[in-house]
Design a protein around this motif. Structure first.
Motif, PDB file in Angstrom:
ATOM      1  N   ALA A 237     -75.540  64.445 111.335  1.00 38.47           N
ATOM      2  CA  ALA A 237     -75.841  63.215 112.081  1.00 38.47           C
ATOM      3  C   ALA A 237     -74.541  62.630 112.588  1.00 38.47           C
ATOM      4  O   ALA A 237     -74.266  61.442 112.474  1.00 38.47           O
ATOM      5  CB  ALA A 237     -76.579  62.209 111.198  1.00 38.47           C
ATOM      6  N   GLY A 238     -73.692  63.495 113.140  1.00 44.02           N
ATOM      7  CA  GLY A 238     -72.467  63.038 113.791  1.00 44.02           C
ATOM      8  C   GLY A 238     -72.804  62.650 115.211  1.00 44.02           C
ATOM      9  O   GLY A 238     -73.884  62.122 115.490  1.00 44.02           O
ATOM     10  N   LEU A 239     -71.904  62.948 116.128  1.00 42.38           N
ATOM     11  CA  LEU A 239     -72.111  62.499 117.506  1.00 42.38           C
ATOM     12  C   LEU A 239     -73.253  63.255 118.167  1.00 42.38           C
ATOM     13  O   LEU A 239     -74.211  62.657 118.665  1.00 42.38           O
ATOM     14  CB  LEU A 239     -70.795  62.637 118.278  1.00 42.38           C
ATOM     15  CG  LEU A 239     -69.618  61.863 117.649  1.00 42.38           C
ATOM     16  CD1 LEU A 239     -68.354  62.038 118.471  1.00 42.38           C
ATOM     17  CD2 LEU A 239     -69.962  60.381 117.497  1.00 42.38           C
TER      18      LEU A 239
ATOM     19  N   ARG B 258     -77.130  64.784 102.361  1.00 41.55           N
ATOM     20  CA  ARG B 258     -77.797  66.087 102.389  1.00 41.55           C
ATOM     21  C   ARG B 258     -76.870  67.085 103.080  1.00 41.55           C
ATOM     22  O   ARG B 258     -76.806  67.163 104.297  1.00 41.55           O
ATOM     23  CB  ARG B 258     -79.131  66.009 103.152  1.00 41.55           C
ATOM     24  CG  ARG B 258     -80.208  65.176 102.470  1.00 41.55           C
ATOM     25  CD  ARG B 258     -80.741  65.901 101.229  1.00 41.55           C
ATOM     26  NE  ARG B 258     -81.774  65.130 100.539  1.00 41.55           N
ATOM     27  CZ  ARG B 258     -81.516  64.191  99.633  1.00 41.55           C
ATOM     28  NH1 ARG B 258     -80.270  63.864  99.323  1.00 41.55           N
ATOM     29  NH2 ARG B 258     -82.510  63.566  99.038  1.00 41.55           N
ATOM     30  N   SER B 259     -76.140  67.839 102.252  1.00 43.31           N
ATOM     31  CA  SER B 259     -75.198  68.824 102.773  1.00 43.31           C
ATOM     32  C   SER B 259     -75.846  70.203 102.755  1.00 43.31           C
ATOM     33  O   SER B 259     -76.260  70.685 101.689  1.00 43.31           O
ATOM     34  CB  SER B 259     -73.936  68.812 101.897  1.00 43.31           C
ATOM     35  OG  SER B 259     -73.043  69.803 102.344  1.00 43.31           O
ATOM     36  N   LEU B 260     -75.953  70.826 103.909  1.00 33.90           N
ATOM     37  CA  LEU B 260     -76.597  72.141 103.967  1.00 33.90           C
ATOM     38  C   LEU B 260     -75.812  73.136 103.130  1.00 33.90           C
ATOM     39  O   LEU B 260     -74.595  73.253 103.261  1.00 33.90           O
ATOM     40  CB  LEU B 260     -76.664  72.653 105.417  1.00 33.90           C
ATOM     41  CG  LEU B 260     -77.377  74.000 105.575  1.00 33.90           C
ATOM     42  CD1 LEU B 260     -78.884  73.851 105.356  1.00 33.90           C
ATOM     43  CD2 LEU B 260     -77.094  74.619 106.940  1.00 33.90           C
TER      44      LEU B 260
ATOM     45  N   LEU C 142     -74.795  73.896 118.453  1.00 36.79           N
ATOM     46  CA  LEU C 142     -74.260  73.215 119.636  1.00 36.79           C
ATOM     47  C   LEU C 142     -73.060  72.358 119.255  1.00 36.79           C
ATOM     48  O   LEU C 142     -72.714  72.204 118.085  1.00 36.79           O
ATOM     49  CB  LEU C 142     -75.346  72.420 120.379  1.00 36.79           C
ATOM     50  CG  LEU C 142     -76.197  71.376 119.677  1.00 36.79           C
ATOM     51  CD1 LEU C 142     -75.391  70.259 119.064  1.00 36.79           C
ATOM     52  CD2 LEU C 142     -77.180  70.767 120.661  1.00 36.79           C
ATOM     53  N   GLY C 143     -72.417  71.785 120.270  1.00 34.61           N
ATOM     54  CA  GLY C 143     -71.237  70.954 120.014  1.00 34.61           C
ATOM     55  C   GLY C 143     -70.125  71.778 119.360  1.00 34.61           C
ATOM     56  O   GLY C 143     -70.007  72.982 119.590  1.00 34.61           O
ATOM     57  N   ASP C 144     -69.329  71.096 118.526  1.00 37.21           N
ATOM     58  CA  ASP C 144     -68.193  71.766 117.897  1.00 37.21           C
ATOM     59  C   ASP C 144     -68.619  72.966 117.047  1.00 37.21           C
ATOM     60  O   ASP C 144     -67.848  73.914 116.884  1.00 37.21           O
ATOM     61  CB  ASP C 144     -67.423  70.783 116.999  1.00 37.21           C
ATOM     62  CG  ASP C 144     -66.451  69.919 117.797  1.00 37.21           C
ATOM     63  OD1 ASP C 144     -66.528  69.918 119.038  1.00 37.21           O
ATOM     64  OD2 ASP C 144     -65.610  69.249 117.158  1.00 37.21           O
TER      65      ASP C 144
HETATM   66  P1  FAD Z   1     -68.976  66.103 114.584  1.00 37.42           P
HETATM   67  O1  FAD Z   1     -68.746  64.853 115.324  1.00 37.42           O
HETATM   68  O2  FAD Z   1     -67.860  66.707 113.805  1.00 37.42           O
HETATM   69  O3  FAD Z   1     -70.224  65.863 113.621  1.00 37.42           O
HETATM   70  C1  FAD Z   1     -70.612  66.787 112.636  1.00 37.42           C
HETATM   71  C2  FAD Z   1     -71.458  66.065 111.597  1.00 37.42           C
HETATM   72  O4  FAD Z   1     -72.028  67.035 110.718  1.00 37.42           O
HETATM   73  C3  FAD Z   1     -70.654  65.115 110.727  1.00 37.42           C
HETATM   74  O5  FAD Z   1     -71.333  63.893 110.596  1.00 37.42           O
HETATM   75  C4  FAD Z   1     -70.542  65.856 109.407  1.00 37.42           C
HETATM   76  O6  FAD Z   1     -70.428  64.995 108.290  1.00 37.42           O
HETATM   77  C5  FAD Z   1     -71.842  66.615 109.386  1.00 37.42           C
HETATM   78  N1  FAD Z   1     -71.823  67.819 108.547  1.00 37.42           N
HETATM   79  C6  FAD Z   1     -70.804  68.692 108.389  1.00 37.42           C
HETATM   80  N2  FAD Z   1     -71.166  69.662 107.542  1.00 37.42           N
HETATM   81  C7  FAD Z   1     -72.426  69.406 107.155  1.00 37.42           C
HETATM   82  C8  FAD Z   1     -73.338  70.040 106.265  1.00 37.42           C
HETATM   83  N3  FAD Z   1     -73.011  71.150 105.580  1.00 37.42           N
HETATM   84  N4  FAD Z   1     -74.575  69.502 106.107  1.00 37.42           N
HETATM   85  C9  FAD Z   1     -74.931  68.367 106.770  1.00 37.42           C
HETATM   86  N5  FAD Z   1     -74.088  67.717 107.612  1.00 37.42           N
HETATM   87  C10 FAD Z   1     -72.856  68.227 107.796  1.00 37.42           C
HETATM   88  N6  FAD Z   1     -63.715  64.521 122.382  1.00 37.42           N
HETATM   89  C11 FAD Z   1     -63.855  63.760 123.495  1.00 37.42           C
HETATM   90  O7  FAD Z   1     -64.865  63.888 124.205  1.00 37.42           O
HETATM   91  N7  FAD Z   1     -62.908  62.845 123.851  1.00 37.42           N
HETATM   92  C12 FAD Z   1     -61.756  62.684 123.123  1.00 37.42           C
HETATM   93  O8  FAD Z   1     -60.906  61.856 123.486  1.00 37.42           O
HETATM   94  C13 FAD Z   1     -61.551  63.478 121.966  1.00 37.42           C
HETATM   95  N8  FAD Z   1     -60.434  63.360 121.232  1.00 37.42           N
HETATM   96  C14 FAD Z   1     -60.271  64.129 120.115  1.00 37.42           C
HETATM   97  C15 FAD Z   1     -59.093  64.004 119.380  1.00 37.42           C
HETATM   98  C16 FAD Z   1     -58.892  64.795 118.264  1.00 37.42           C
HETATM   99  C17 FAD Z   1     -57.609  64.666 117.496  1.00 37.42           C
HETATM  100  C18 FAD Z   1     -59.901  65.722 117.861  1.00 37.42           C
HETATM  101  C19 FAD Z   1     -59.707  66.594 116.647  1.00 37.42           C
HETATM  102  C20 FAD Z   1     -61.075  65.837 118.592  1.00 37.42           C
HETATM  103  C21 FAD Z   1     -61.276  65.050 119.729  1.00 37.42           C
HETATM  104  N9  FAD Z   1     -62.452  65.150 120.493  1.00 37.42           N
HETATM  105  C22 FAD Z   1     -62.594  64.404 121.622  1.00 37.42           C
HETATM  106  C23 FAD Z   1     -63.498  66.129 120.135  1.00 37.42           C
HETATM  107  C24 FAD Z   1     -64.671  65.479 119.389  1.00 37.42           C
HETATM  108  O9  FAD Z   1     -64.194  64.832 118.240  1.00 37.42           O
HETATM  109  C25 FAD Z   1     -65.685  66.543 118.998  1.00 37.42           C
HETATM  110  O10 FAD Z   1     -65.898  67.451 120.037  1.00 37.42           O
HETATM  111  C26 FAD Z   1     -67.016  65.911 118.605  1.00 37.42           C
HETATM  112  O11 FAD Z   1     -66.857  65.096 117.480  1.00 37.42           O
HETATM  113  C27 FAD Z   1     -68.065  66.983 118.338  1.00 37.42           C
HETATM  114  O12 FAD Z   1     -69.263  66.399 117.923  1.00 37.42           O
HETATM  115  P2  FAD Z   1     -70.256  67.162 116.935  1.00 37.42           P
HETATM  116  O13 FAD Z   1     -71.414  66.261 116.773  1.00 37.42           O
HETATM  117  O14 FAD Z   1     -70.445  68.550 117.411  1.00 37.42           O
HETATM  118  O15 FAD Z   1     -69.460  67.281 115.565  1.00 37.42           O
END
Ligand code: FAD
Ligand code: E0Q
Length: 458
Positions: free
Chosen positions: A17-19, A135-137, A306-308
């Motif tokens: 439940a990140g971004l 809830r960590s997978l 998807l995403g990161d």
């Molecule tokens: P995340 O935001 O990482 O969310 C993942 C979520 O999954 C988290 O809440 C985590 O706790 C949860 N999770 C992890 N493992 C588990 C598990 N096993 N079970 C359940 N939940 C879990 N992007 C931009 O667009 N603009 C910027 O200016 C920018 N600046 C950045 C600067 C830095 C230094 C860095 C490192 C990154 C930057 N980014 C930027 C990139 C951005 O932070 C990521 O691309 C974005 O956060 C990806 O979103 P996401 O939801 O895929 O992952």
């Protein structure tokens, strides 16, 4: 057990439940899906954002478009700080604003990661998504369609059934690891060899911003650099990017005293702005930077990333979150288009993987550009010509930065057109040290020969 196994129920289980997880949940619920979201950490709305530090991100057009579709743009923009351009702080102490766009309609926005996450969770929950925190997978039985989670607060385990899993669990994705145990995703991580450290510029004694608020500040120094983004509480988050080896590097700058010496030498005008330099440097973790490449983002119709989790990139274009949000819109659309999950996931990958590769490449290139070229004469002449061409041919010549940041043209198109434009700029400025000596008829002819008009609606 949940009732979604009944025929006709369209259910999705999102990991993270990140971004991206929160935005995807909202988009799907709004389209009539049942959504459960599982998040490793606790609810940031209850306990305060974990880490407590202010970390901010640049939000641009692609991200804002997704937020509008999710109904979150207004709430997010209420706390965002406008950034008109890069304020470049040169080694000799001078500084200059390089505008990102043509005017204030082409700007980017600094948003607080923690506040953004809270807003997105509220929206997802209000729309009707079910959020499960702690809830960590841990593991997945893809045959039986059961996922096992651990609550890291008390060590308890929880098993749930799913129709399909979506991995929005970030660069260290547990779902990706689980998929990798039953299929070869052809995963490859390329480390940049540079890392980062976050520092803080607090408000001035009268509570104001200490430096120009409406800019992304950058101190380019060749092989390394600092940046600073404004926060709405009048602070700036500074990020120091350094190589892991060599001089200076994280191998030679090891503690607060080393950091102070580095700043005295190379970032002298920034040093007095960061009163807790030593504490920040020693107390904050050093972040690694890498690009993650996968050939396969999905496992049949059972799971998709998807995403990161699918395509982590280096942060130098400020597009990781924007790209992740664009992924969410694409996946929601593909899921709505067919009841065949495998087809939807395959179509999603086919659309997004080439575009993810393109922004990963542009993000890597932008690091060189940032730290090395923003204060170099050839570059400045090319940029001046770029601005002229953008004015003379607004339907054809759109600077690559603008295509990435202010449009929703596919990233792969921005990369390809950017390549042609770069060739034109190099060709047309060769042998010149000012724009005054250019033959503009020839210049215009070359633009018309090499660049087709862009679609009007991007
Ligand atoms: P995340 O935001 O990482 O969310 C993942 C979520 O999954 C988290 O809440 C985590 O706790 C949860 N999770 C992890 N493992 C588990 C598990 N096993 N079970 C359940 N939940 C879990 N992007 C931009 O667009 N603009 C910027 O200016 C920018 N600046 C950045 C600067 C830095 C230094 C860095 C490192 C990154 C930057 N980014 C930027 C990139 C951005 O932070 C990521 O691309 C974005 O956060 C990806 O979103 P996401 O939801 O895929 O992952
Ligand atoms: C942006 C906005 C972390 C980070 C985030 C960014 C940008 C940069 C340099 C960095 C790129 C730019 N940029 O200014 O060209 O536009 O998000 Cl280091």
């Amino acid at each position: 057990m949940d009732d979604f196994s009944q025929a006709g129920t369209r259910h999705i289980s999102i990991i993270g439940a990140g971004l991206a997880g929160a935005v995807l949940a909202t988009l799907l619920v709004r389209r009539g899906w049942q959504v459960d979201v599982y998040e490793k950490r606790g609810d940031p709305r209850v306990q305060g954002y974990v880490g407590g530090r202010s970390i901010n991100l640049a939000l641009a057009e692609r991200g804002r478009h997704a937020l509008k579709l999710a109904g979150g743009d207004e709430a997010v923009m209420a706390q965002a700080v406008m950034m008109r351009g890069r304020m470049v702080h040169f080694a000799d102490g001078r500084s200059a604003l390089q505008r990102y766009g043509r005017d204030d309609s082409e700007v980017i926005w600094s948003v607080h990661r923690g506040e953004l996450n809270v807003i997105l969770l509220d929206i997802a929950e209000r729309a009707g998504a079910r959020l499960h925190f702690g809830r960590s997978l841990e593991s997945v039985d893809f045959e039986a369609c059961r996922a096992r989670f651990c609550d890291e607060r008390d060590g308890s385990t929880h098993e749930v059934a799913f129709q399909s899993l979506v991995g929005a669990d970030g660069a260290g994705s547990s779902l990706r690891a689980a998929m990798g145990r039953v299929a070869d995703l052809q995963e490859r991580t390329e480390f940049l060899g540079h890392s980062y450290k976050e520092l803080e510029i607090p408000p001035s004694s009268d509570g104001d911003f200490r430096i120009e608020p409406n800019a992304l500040h950058i101190w380019p120094r060749g092989r390394y650099m600092c940046i600073a983004l404004p926060n709405d509480e009048h602070t700036f988050t500074v990020t120091l990017f350094l190589p892991n080896e060599g001089e200076p590097s994280f191998a030679t700058v090891r503690d607060g005293a080393d950091a102070r010496a580095l700043f005295e030498r190379d970032f002298a005008d920034a040093l007095p702005l960061i009163p807790r330099l030593e504490q920040d440097f020693e107390g904050n973790p050093t972040g690694l930077l890498a690009t993650l490449y996968l050939e396969h983002w999905h496992l049949g119709g059972r799971a998709v990333l998807l995403g990161d989790a699918a395509h982590a990139m280096v942060p130098f274009h400020g597009q990781g979150m924007n790209c992740a949000f664009e992924d969410c819109v694409a996946l929601a659309e593909h899921l709505d288009r067919t009841d065949n999950r495998e087809q939807a996931f395959a179509d999603f990958q086919a659309e997004r993987l080439p575009n993810a590769r393109a922004i990963q490449e542009m993000a890597l290139e932008n690091y060189l550009e940032m730290r090395d070229r923003v204060d170099n004469d050839d570059y400045l002449l090319q940029r001046a010509l770029e601005q002229q061409l953008a004015e003379r041919h607004p339907d054809r010549f759109v600077p690559r930065y603008a295509m990435v940041t202010f449009s929703r043209l596919p990233y792969a198109v921005a990369l390809e057109r950017g390549r042609i434009q770069r060739e034109l700029l190099v060709e047309l400025t060769a042998g010149h040290d000012s724009l005054d000596s250019l033959d503009w008829d020839h210049v215009d002819t070359r633009v018309l020969e090499r660049l087709t008009p862009l679609p009007a609606d991007c």
